[in-house]
Design an enzyme around this catalytic site. Sequence first.
Site, mmCIF file in Angstrom:
data_model
loop_
_atom_site.group_PDB
_atom_site.id
_atom_site.type_symbol
_atom_site.label_atom_id
_atom_site.label_comp_id
_atom_site.label_asym_id
_atom_site.label_seq_id
_atom_site.Cartn_x
_atom_site.Cartn_y
_atom_site.Cartn_z
ATOM 1 N N GLU A 23 0.821 -1.212 0.000
ATOM 2 C CA GLU A 23 0.000 0.000 0.000
ATOM 3 C C GLU A 23 0.856 1.264 0.000
ATOM 4 O O GLU A 23 0.532 2.247 -0.677
ATOM 5 C CB GLU A 23 -0.943 -0.001 1.214
ATOM 6 C CG GLU A 23 -2.114 -0.954 1.096
ATOM 7 C CD GLU A 23 -3.038 -0.606 -0.054
ATOM 8 O OE1 GLU A 23 -3.414 0.573 -0.178
ATOM 9 O OE2 GLU A 23 -3.372 -1.507 -0.837
ATOM 10 N N CYS A 63 -24.577 4.504 -12.832
ATOM 11 C CA CYS A 63 -23.558 5.556 -12.751
ATOM 12 C C CYS A 63 -24.069 6.848 -13.380
ATOM 13 O O CYS A 63 -24.418 6.877 -14.563
ATOM 14 C CB CYS A 63 -22.279 5.093 -13.445
ATOM 15 S SG CYS A 63 -20.973 6.343 -13.488
#
Length: 350
Positions: A37, A208
């Site tokens: 990460e 969306c």
Amino acid sequence: MQASQFSAQVLDWYDKYGRKTLPWQINKTPYKVWLSEVMLQQTQVTTVIPYFERFMARFPTVTDLANAPLDEVLHLWTGLGYYARARNLHKAAQQVATLHGGEFPQTFAEIAALPGVGRSTAGAILSLALGKHYPILDGNVKRVLARCYAVSGWPGKKEVENTLWTLSEQVTPARGVERFNQAMMDLGAMVCTRSKPKCTLCPLQNGCIAAAHESWSRYPGKKPKQTLPERTGYFLLLQHNQEIFLAQRPPSGLWGGLYCFPQFAREDELREWLAQRHVNADNLTQLNAFRHTFSHFHLDIVPMWLPVSSLDACMDEGSALWYNLAQPPSVGLAAPVERLLQQLRTGAPV
């Protein structure tokens, strides 16, 4: 789109198309996820993979990383950029070793207290490695949510970020959180990309708002444009046969802890520095200048090459060394320094 519908469609897409064999996904641990990460912050997966593999080979545990010299950590990081990440990585590993006996912490408060770890990174570690219910909000997730729900404004603004965090919390399911969070990152990286998103392949297409209005380019909002200031830096390349003089930068600030050429704002400062050390500058040669851009300014680099007859020159500079081009030491190098060293390896400077 309802949160339950959102998460169900994302999870279904992930089961069919998501990434499941990245190096940090094999035999997952909090340490592996944390390392990946941090490396993935503002960096593409394809770039990160070889760096991650080298780090894991050299530092298989967080204790190994904590015990390593910072120079070695920076050396392995060379080329990945944003070197504060590497310094924080090393500090955090030492904190884990000191405060947690080398066992990676498993609570949000303890993980978020590590240097360089914010809310999203802590959530990613807890969800991806341990299956705990924490939302994430990296760049990919911001883009997916901003487009799906038509969230206007630049995500760097606190109110926009807060809106996106609220949405992330709402759509993150109680079960399958590790799959869902990975799916959101994959969706942003593979389908809902910055430019030319593949809307016809997106599981969220029908709900969306940006897709319905063909307005994906408006979301997320762009950072307000600003003209970057320009600076000039004269780099002094002292060379004795195959040895190049480098000095270590201070621990914090620009290129903190990395080895660089002596740098000056003006050529006369460079010449004065040489004169104070009784180094003859008759053969000082200017090489081709080039620009290196940071997030907050442009640096126009003017390399000044000077062959010297002795290794004794300038060795009173504290954390300095003569870098052997044929047998490079394991030290961290700034990208422009690596570029110039490679140029010197190929022969005569130009």
